[in-house]
Design a protein around this motif. Sequence first.
Motif, PDB file in Angstrom:
ATOM      1  N   SER A   2       0.851  -1.192   0.000  1.00  0.00           N
ATOM      2  CA  SER A   2       0.000   0.000   0.000  1.00  0.00           C
ATOM      3  C   SER A   2       0.890   1.248   0.000  1.00  0.00           C
ATOM      4  CB  SER A   2      -0.864  -0.119   1.255  1.00  0.00           C
ATOM      5  OG  SER A   2      -1.184   1.109   1.757  1.00  0.00           O
ATOM      6  N   PHE A   3       0.594   2.206  -0.845  1.00  0.00           N
ATOM      7  CA  PHE A   3       1.388   3.435  -0.843  1.00  0.00           C
ATOM      8  C   PHE A   3       0.547   4.612  -1.322  1.00  0.00           C
ATOM      9  CE2 PHE A   3       2.117   1.316  -4.862  1.00  0.00           C
ATOM     10  CZ  PHE A   3       2.043   2.325  -5.805  1.00  0.00           C
ATOM     11  N   LEU A 229      -6.520  -1.683  -6.155  1.00  0.00           N
ATOM     12  CA  LEU A 229      -7.596  -0.877  -5.591  1.00  0.00           C
ATOM     13  C   LEU A 229      -7.055   0.547  -5.367  1.00  0.00           C
ATOM     14  CD1 LEU A 229     -10.468  -0.789  -4.464  1.00  0.00           C
ATOM     15  CD2 LEU A 229      -9.530  -1.376  -2.231  1.00  0.00           C
ATOM     16  N   ILE A 230      -7.805   1.541  -5.843  1.00  0.00           N
ATOM     17  CA  ILE A 230      -7.295   2.918  -5.821  1.00  0.00           C
ATOM     18  C   ILE A 230      -8.324   3.851  -5.203  1.00  0.00           C
ATOM     19  CG2 ILE A 230      -6.515   4.848  -7.277  1.00  0.00           C
ATOM     20  CD1 ILE A 230      -4.720   2.557  -7.737  1.00  0.00           C
ATOM     21  N   ILE A 231      -7.832   4.801  -4.402  1.00  0.00           N
ATOM     22  CA  ILE A 231      -8.685   5.904  -3.957  1.00  0.00           C
ATOM     23  C   ILE A 231      -8.112   7.167  -4.584  1.00  0.00           C
ATOM     24  CG2 ILE A 231      -9.504   7.269  -2.008  1.00  0.00           C
ATOM     25  CD1 ILE A 231      -9.047   4.801  -0.236  1.00  0.00           C
ATOM     26  N   VAL A 232      -8.949   7.930  -5.287  1.00  0.00           N
ATOM     27  CA  VAL A 232      -8.514   9.222  -5.829  1.00  0.00           C
ATOM     28  C   VAL A 232      -9.170  10.295  -4.984  1.00  0.00           C
ATOM     29  CG1 VAL A 232      -8.477  10.736  -7.849  1.00  0.00           C
ATOM     30  CG2 VAL A 232      -8.507   8.267  -8.155  1.00  0.00           C
ATOM     31  N   PRO A 243      -5.179   0.623  -0.453  1.00  0.00           N
ATOM     32  CA  PRO A 243      -5.300   1.145   0.916  1.00  0.00           C
ATOM     33  C   PRO A 243      -5.693   0.051   1.909  1.00  0.00           C
ATOM     34  CG  PRO A 243      -7.228   1.700  -0.386  1.00  0.00           C
ATOM     35  CD  PRO A 243      -6.253   1.067  -1.337  1.00  0.00           C
ATOM     36  N   SER A 244      -5.360   0.316   3.170  1.00  0.00           N
ATOM     37  CA  SER A 244      -5.747  -0.650   4.212  1.00  0.00           C
ATOM     38  C   SER A 244      -7.260  -0.549   4.418  1.00  0.00           C
ATOM     39  CB  SER A 244      -5.039  -0.296   5.518  1.00  0.00           C
ATOM     40  OG  SER A 244      -5.568   0.932   5.987  1.00  0.00           O
ATOM     41  N   GLU A 249     -12.328   2.463   4.603  1.00  0.00           N
ATOM     42  CA  GLU A 249     -13.569   2.770   5.327  1.00  0.00           C
ATOM     43  C   GLU A 249     -13.730   4.280   5.521  1.00  0.00           C
ATOM     44  OE1 GLU A 249     -15.251   1.676   9.670  1.00  0.00           O
ATOM     45  OE2 GLU A 249     -13.826   0.283   8.784  1.00  0.00           O
ATOM     46  N   GLU A 250     -12.625   4.938   5.877  1.00  0.00           N
ATOM     47  CA  GLU A 250     -12.641   6.383   6.097  1.00  0.00           C
ATOM     48  C   GLU A 250     -13.033   7.121   4.801  1.00  0.00           C
ATOM     49  OE1 GLU A 250     -12.453   8.480   8.414  1.00  0.00           O
ATOM     50  OE2 GLU A 250     -12.058  10.340   7.294  1.00  0.00           O
TER      51      GLU A 250
END
Length: 587
Positions: A2-3, A229-232, A243-244, A249-250
């Motif tokens: 994760s980074f 899996l990506i969060i933008v 992400p963890s 969740e956040e």
Amino acid sequence: MSFILHGAPVSRGIAIGRACLIAPATLEVNRYRISSSQIEAEIARFHAAQDQVRRELEALRAELPADAPAEMNAFLNVHALLLHDATLTEAILTLIRARRYNAEWALAEQLEKFGHYFDDIENEYLRERKADFQQVVEQLLKALAKTPASIAAYTHSGHSPVDSKIVIAHDISPADMLQFRTRATQTFCGFITERGGSTSHTAIVARSLGIPAVLGAPLASVLIRQDDLIIVDGNEGVVMVQPSPRVLEEYVYQRRRYLRRQISLSGLLSAPACTADGIQVNLYANIELPEDARAALEAGACGIGLFRTEFLWMRPHGQAPEEEAQFEAYRHVVETMNGRPVTIRTFDAGADKMPDGYAHSSTEYAPNPALGLRAIRWSLAEPRILLAQLRAILRAARFGPVRILIPMLTHAQQIGQTFELIQAARRQCMEAGLNIEPDLQIGAMIEVPASALMAPFFAKHFDFLSMGTNDLIQYTLAIDRCDKAVAHLYDPLHPAVLRLIAETLRSGHQAGIPVSVCGEMAGDPAFTRVLLGLGLTEFSMPASQLLIIKQHIRQLKQCALKSAVRGLLAAHEPKARQAALQRLSQV
Ligand code: PEP
Ligand code: MG
């Protein structure tokens, strides 16, 4: 692993999805046999591509921040090793020599063959190096093509994207962004690129799509793997990879909160855009394609403040639209806006928006395309194209109020030449028996310091002025708006920029003509206070920004902002400016 990657937050919102890497290997590779006399040249071509990729990898390594995780260095090492792997190179050269395959075909063949070898490897670490191998081959193909990956080809290929995909690319051209819009909008929920700044045209199109985007995220297309899996986070310019569960969740929570806020903004649709001290502000929309007019209307725009017509050329066919097709496009916008004014800017071709196949001979060598034959300069060099556009605009103006906007004027003779061509277009229409509206308002874009400094002169010749702050900032500060290496110096609040905006507004008001801002500053809530304080009452922005800007305007008092901005304009020393900005933020 994760980074996190950081880039420019160019389009707000939060997207969560799976990585979809857009790279040339997803293209149909051009396969053909070469003649025996071409073999050595083809081999040289392949080696040149290897050299180019090696230089790119070195540049990436040089860009790595000192505190970059060790894994990033390891990635680059693996890629460098694969690039010069003797077995791979030998296999490619054999295919070129023995079978007379072109280099692309040889690479594609090896990609397929070696791909199977990797699949059969038991060691998990080594098996996972398949993705590295694919990326190296893709980089080689890209170097061979000497062109960025085409999203058009991607969306046509067998790789049918599924819901909630996040596009990861080294770069996406404005034309490619448009193709996302016209063909695949529903399938992608976020964009990440390694190149591009917040006012590049790619960013502008991302914003108008209303899809969260982070541009200028270093190494994104190298470090992120297909399907990660990506969060933008388009609000902060942060990309989270794998992400963890806690972080995920956040962000799911934050995304829900953001969407709720967006929904609550729709309550402002019918509210007037008035400051808290009763000053009426006109909020217009910027559009790139005729079909955008509907969203502008639905977001409550009081008209179109900027129609970037050059995007009509960036549709998949890449041809200059015929006069008839332009007429239909303009008429569609005019009719959709139903009596609200539509400002049609003549083609701003050039720089990052040069249509394929229309390079004028003098643009062939353009080391600084933003300083080259762009916008009205280009149109005056291609008078037949400009005349056809003007005729189409004059004809569409019969269906509702239309204004013509001329981009990037700097010289008095350009004004004279443009007016003559408008006159000629009128004459041609009348001679051809075409119905036109002869009396249109004509406006000038103020987007070069020269024209801002000469604003009183421009105000004398035009019916309205529209400030293109994206270019005005670029040209005032000598900062390429697409170059992330200098993005930190791209400062809309630089005193020189504010003075040019203030002078232009003053000249327009003195001449009694409207002055608007249609650059990205107008749609960024961070600058609403300063623009109102400078006396601006005409804003033009992506439709997706209209309500949030309206919300800000309704909470602010222009009178108090004006006095705070006077303080800001008078403050020259950094400390004094900081204090003045602080005061402005508290009004
Ligand atoms: C500008 O320069 O601010 C502008 C609106 O024009 P464009 O972004 O299309 O160059
Ligand atoms: Mg511009």
